[in-house]
Enzyme design. Sequence first.
Site, mmCIF file in Angstrom:
data_model
loop_
_atom_site.group_PDB
_atom_site.id
_atom_site.type_symbol
_atom_site.label_atom_id
_atom_site.label_comp_id
_atom_site.label_asym_id
_atom_site.label_seq_id
_atom_site.Cartn_x
_atom_site.Cartn_y
_atom_site.Cartn_z
ATOM 1 N N TYR A 122 0.825 -1.203 0.000
ATOM 2 C CA TYR A 122 0.000 0.000 0.000
ATOM 3 C C TYR A 122 0.861 1.255 0.000
ATOM 4 O O TYR A 122 0.456 2.303 -0.488
ATOM 5 C CB TYR A 122 -0.961 -0.012 1.190
ATOM 6 C CG TYR A 122 -2.110 0.950 1.043
ATOM 7 C CD1 TYR A 122 -2.987 0.853 -0.035
ATOM 8 C CD2 TYR A 122 -2.336 1.954 1.974
ATOM 9 C CE1 TYR A 122 -4.047 1.739 -0.177
ATOM 10 C CE2 TYR A 122 -3.396 2.841 1.840
ATOM 11 C CZ TYR A 122 -4.245 2.729 0.765
ATOM 12 O OH TYR A 122 -5.288 3.607 0.625
ATOM 13 N N LYS A 147 -3.450 8.558 3.498
ATOM 14 C CA LYS A 147 -4.760 8.309 4.097
ATOM 15 C C LYS A 147 -4.754 8.628 5.595
ATOM 16 O O LYS A 147 -5.782 9.041 6.145
ATOM 17 C CB LYS A 147 -5.179 6.858 3.875
ATOM 18 C CG LYS A 147 -5.476 6.512 2.428
ATOM 19 C CD LYS A 147 -6.655 7.283 1.865
ATOM 20 C CE LYS A 147 -7.066 6.760 0.502
ATOM 21 N NZ LYS A 147 -8.172 7.534 -0.104
#
Length: 258
Positions: free
Chosen positions: A159, A166
Amino acid sequence: MTNAAAFTLAGKKGLVLGVANERSIAWGCAALARAQGAEVVASCLNEKARKWVEPLTAPIGVDLVNCNVEEDGQLEALVKHAVDKFGKLDFVIHSIAWAPLEDLHGNVVDSSREGFARAVSVSCHSFAELAKLCAPHMKDGGSMLSMSYLGSGEAVPNYGLMGPVKAALESMVRYMAMELGPQNIRVHAVSPGPILTRAASGIADFDGLMATAQAKAPLQRLVTLEEIAQLSAFLCSDAASGMTGQTIYVDGGVHAVD
């Protein structure tokens, strides 16, 4: 006594950013909002995306506007279009995220300053820009949502760069909730489990990430686009009037187990 009418978006006016195709979270949210009786303006990135998106939005009466948040004036034009059409806004759903592939596919320590800055600008700061533009037109209060992921709070293999981005988005949600609360504007991050969207396809070994999530999930499955849209619709409805500042998971329970 429970007000059943609170569990619907009937009569509300909304703006949904980030429709890419029939598998995008933004499309699921826009389609369900319309089905619940809301009027909706949606955005797609550009003319290339429009040829895939307009056949979805046009039949259900959703206005579609091109909007690239990196281009000066396009976000302002999108909000103006919605406000000119509706006179006000009741909910806003921000479902856009992007990072340069060379930075997304590498280690965080190898990410470029420019790539990281662009990822934060598109995926995070644009939500604050959107809120500034929309809040003056939410005279009756309302809801603002953005989309996050489990990788904000823990390191998820592959990720990479989007994890810190995020994390920044979820922090921004809390500050926006504090700042906009006096205007009765509620702000949340929705954190779905992995589903195969166009944005997700840019993540290395996304099939492996989905397999891991399904194996860990107490529900023993992945969530659906419809389930993500249902949570989003609830948060935009009057039924969620006492909630703000949260990151709310719809991931089959993956976030709750080791």
